[in-house]
Design a protein around this motif. Structure first.
Motif, short mmCIF file in Angstrom:
data_model
loop_
_atom_site.label_atom_id
_atom_site.label_comp_id
_atom_site.label_asym_id
_atom_site.label_seq_id
_atom_site.Cartn_x
_atom_site.Cartn_y
_atom_site.Cartn_z
N SER A 181 -29.49 81.45 30.89
CA SER A 181 -29.22 80.37 29.96
C SER A 181 -28.54 79.20 30.65
N ASN A 182 -27.60 79.49 31.55
CA ASN A 182 -26.91 78.41 32.27
C ASN A 182 -27.80 77.77 33.32
N VAL A 183 -28.71 78.54 33.94
CA VAL A 183 -29.70 77.95 34.84
C VAL A 183 -30.56 76.94 34.08
N ILE A 184 -31.03 77.32 32.90
CA ILE A 184 -31.85 76.43 32.07
C ILE A 184 -31.09 75.15 31.74
N PHE A 244 -34.84 73.51 9.18
CA PHE A 244 -34.40 74.23 10.38
C PHE A 244 -33.29 75.19 9.97
N LEU A 245 -33.36 76.43 10.45
CA LEU A 245 -32.34 77.45 10.19
C LEU A 245 -31.62 77.78 11.47
N GLY A 246 -30.29 77.80 11.44
CA GLY A 246 -29.55 78.15 12.65
C GLY A 246 -28.08 78.39 12.39
N TYR A 247 -27.45 79.10 13.33
CA TYR A 247 -26.00 79.27 13.30
C TYR A 247 -25.41 78.27 14.29
N PHE A 248 -24.53 77.39 13.82
CA PHE A 248 -24.11 76.26 14.63
C PHE A 248 -22.81 76.50 15.40
N GLY A 249 -22.50 77.79 15.60
CA GLY A 249 -21.50 78.17 16.58
C GLY A 249 -22.17 78.50 17.91
N HIS A 250 -23.49 78.33 17.98
CA HIS A 250 -24.30 78.67 19.16
C HIS A 250 -24.87 77.37 19.71
N TYR A 251 -24.47 76.99 20.94
CA TYR A 251 -24.78 75.64 21.43
C TYR A 251 -26.28 75.32 21.52
N PRO A 252 -27.21 76.28 21.80
CA PRO A 252 -28.61 75.88 21.82
C PRO A 252 -29.09 75.29 20.49
N ASN A 253 -28.53 75.75 19.37
CA ASN A 253 -28.92 75.19 18.08
C ASN A 253 -28.42 73.75 17.93
N ILE A 254 -27.21 73.48 18.40
CA ILE A 254 -26.69 72.11 18.38
C ILE A 254 -27.55 71.22 19.27
N ASP A 255 -27.85 71.69 20.49
CA ASP A 255 -28.68 70.91 21.42
C ASP A 255 -30.05 70.59 20.82
N ILE A 292 -39.22 74.30 11.53
CA ILE A 292 -39.26 73.91 12.94
C ILE A 292 -38.30 74.75 13.78
N LEU A 293 -38.64 74.84 15.08
CA LEU A 293 -37.79 75.51 16.06
C LEU A 293 -37.84 74.70 17.37
N PRO A 294 -37.11 73.57 17.43
CA PRO A 294 -37.19 72.70 18.61
C PRO A 294 -36.20 73.08 19.71
N LEU A 295 -36.16 74.37 20.08
CA LEU A 295 -35.21 74.81 21.11
C LEU A 295 -35.57 74.21 22.47
N ILE A 296 -34.55 73.72 23.17
CA ILE A 296 -34.76 73.16 24.51
C ILE A 296 -33.88 73.86 25.54
N THR A 297 -32.94 74.72 25.10
CA THR A 297 -32.08 75.47 26.01
C THR A 297 -31.90 76.88 25.45
N GLY A 298 -31.28 77.75 26.27
CA GLY A 298 -30.91 79.08 25.79
C GLY A 298 -31.91 80.16 26.20
N ALA A 299 -31.46 81.39 26.00
CA ALA A 299 -32.28 82.58 26.29
C ALA A 299 -31.93 83.62 25.24
N GLY A 300 -32.58 84.78 25.30
CA GLY A 300 -32.20 85.86 24.40
C GLY A 300 -32.84 85.77 23.03
#
Length: 550
Positions: free
Chosen positions: A289-292, A379-390, A453-461
């Protein structure tokens, strides 16, 4: 004694193996000196702090004037430096080079060596997170009198017809409010049908009480702790040991101990005294995730977050390699994460994906008959998780304006708990963007959208959103990252787009084509039901616990 330790430290081969050798010598020589243990180790830590600071300055100067080749680091002014410093830098360089090549081996077009600022941050973070941080961990082990038990003969496999005794230790509460928590919630409830489950977990009353009330009737013994207790390794060991003694479940009582979330990694060896097998779940491969994230920042020429993410990269690389080496079994959520982890340390990593919750997703989707509103995107997400904010920052700044300009009825609904302040600031004067905050049942909100929508640009898992959208009967537009490991077929069961203009046009196309929406939604529903229900995957998890061939 300190001089001898530093002589060993300077002249050995790779720097990490030197630390291991030094730790063994320290154990042997200082064992009789109980009164001096604390002061000697504190002095060692202080001296190494000073050494790393000096070494840091020399390496940064070397990089700044361009005296490096690929990943190799060099010392400038060698005539003025001691042989010991030169040898240490050379061994550090070899280890740094090996790890960098390992992590970035498949990124042919990624050349951070061409940017001295990036290398400075990566090197500095490597020395502190891969060096002094790890040494302090070893010192903490020694000073808290923790002696890891070496595994004895392999215990017999539990009979296939006998309920397993399982202890789950989690760095986050298994809450239905976010994806990782809901995954563990479902696993605990599913396993509890046939097995005896105990839970040791971080707990926040304000956010976790509802989930606790739903879960506690299915479990045997539960120990709830504060977040700072799991972060403090010595305190968590003491508390776990006392709790297990109090309930009479110490001395290898458990068939399986399952560790969840990074805070629990360094409990791996300690817990072997309480269970026959200790395993770890990579909810998200933090190293990858940090490499990405670093790749994204360098691609955008934005180095503002480099110190933070390069530090995190090495911190998690050290931690994740530790658990890869020491756990009895390993579980990843996606094939992509498993492949990356096996490059860090070659051993088997099992895959148990995040499936659809029967009670919280499938049943509620069937109960809800909310009709889609024309023009609404969700869009559905938990916003304590930075990939969702990004992802939402990217969408709101680069995609949302395009759709808004071409679809008069367009409205964007952001669903989920957590701190959305930075997103609300972006959409402060935009009435077409609405926030729900935390809701008891997300299904009516998802089904109120024509497109999800799921516009993820970072993260893994964990990436369970596509499955939730699909079971709700709604078509999705996702980036490639959002679809990693889920295998929705582009153009058939989901629309995939990675560039902002392409993503915007895909959403517009679906909003304007009802027949296409229905076709994709139907195929997505079939894919989700065929691949992401818990029955088969819980069976596989039990086989991993019993060590039966899967």
């Amino acid at each position: 004694l300190i001089k001898k330790i530093f002589d060993i430290f300077y002249h050995s081969k790779p720097i990490l193996s030197v630390r291991r050798a030094a730790a063994k010598r320290i154990d042997r020589r200082l064992a009789p000196l109980q009164a001096q243990q604390v002061s000697l180790f504190n002095q060692l830590s202080t001296d190494l702090d000073k050494f790393h600071k000096q070494l840091d300055e020399r390496i940064v100067r070397a990089i700044e004037i361009g005296q490096f080749s690929d990943w190799r680091l060099k010392v400038i002014g060698e005539r003025q430096e001691s042989v010991a410093h030169i040898n240490c830098v050379n061994s550090l360089s070899q280890d740094f080079e090996r790890v960098m090549d390992l992590i970035f081996a498949d990124e042919a077009n990624y050349q951070p060596a061409n940017n001295s600022l990036i290398l400075i941050d990566l090197v500095r973070a490597y020395m502190y997170e891969g060096g002094i941080w790890q040494l302090r961990q070893e010192i903490n082990d020694f000073l808290t009198n923790i002696t890891y038990e070496r595994p004895g003969p392999q215990p017999p496999r539990p009979r296939a017809d006998r309920p397993l005794k399982i202890l789950v230790i989690s760095g986050l509460f298994p809450s239905i409010e976010h994806g990782g928590g809901l995954r563990l919630f479902d696993i605990l409830r599913g396993l509890a049908v046939d097995h005896d489950i105990d839970l040791y977990t971080v707990y926040e009353a304000d956010t976790d009480n509802h989930s606790l009330n739903m879960l506690k009737e299915h479990l045997r013994d539960i120990r709830l702790i504060k977040n700072e207790q799991i972060v403090d390794l010595a305190a968590s060991r003491d508390d776990i040991g006392k709790w297990l003694r109090d309930i009479g479940k110490d001395k290898r009582y458990y068939d399986v101990i399952q560790l969840e979330y990074p805070h629990t990694i360094y409990l791996t060896n300690f817990m072997k005294r309480y269970g026959k097998k200790v395993g770890f779940t990579f909810m998200e491969c933090q190293t990858k995730s940090n490499v990405i994230k670093i790749q994204e920042m360098t691609g955008n020429n934005d180095l503002s977050g480099m110190p933070r993410f390069s530090t995190a990269l090495w911190k998690y690389a050290v931690a994740e390699k530790f658990v890869l080496q020491n756990a009895d079994f390993l579980i990843a959520v996606t094939q992509e994460d498993a492949d990356f982890l096996q490059r860090l340390y070659p051993r088997r990593v099992n895959i148990i994906p995040t499936c659809l919750s029967q009670t919280e997703i499938i049943d509620k989707a069937q109960e809800s008959n909310t009709k889609a509103e024309a023009g609404r995107v969700a869009f559905l997400g938990y916003f304590g998780h930075y990939p969702n904010i990004d992802s939402m920052k990217w969408y709101l700044s680069r995609i949302h304006p395009i759709i808004k300009s071409q679809v008069p009825s367009y409205e964007f609904l952001i669903i989920g708990a957590g701190d959305t302040t930075p997103l609300q600031e972006l959409a402060a004067h935009d009435k077409s963007v609405k926030f729900t905050g935390r809701v008891d049942n997300v299904m009516p909100y998802i089904q109120s959208a024509s497109v999800c929508i799921l516009p993820l640009i970072t993260g893994a898992g964990i990436r369970g959103k596509l499955n939730q959208y699909s079971i709700a009967g709604r078509p999705s537009v996702s980036t490639t990252i959002g679809n990693k490991g889920l295998d929705y077929q582009p153009g058939i069961s989901a629309v995939i787009a990675d560039k902002a203009p392409d993503f915007a046009q895909a959403v517009i196309m679906l909003l304007n084509d009802e027949a296409k929406r229905k076709t994709i939604a139907a195929q997505a529903l079939i894919h989700a039901k065929d691949n992401y229900t818990w029955d088969n995957h819980l069976k596989k998890l039990t086989e991993i616990y019993r060590d039966l061939p899967s």
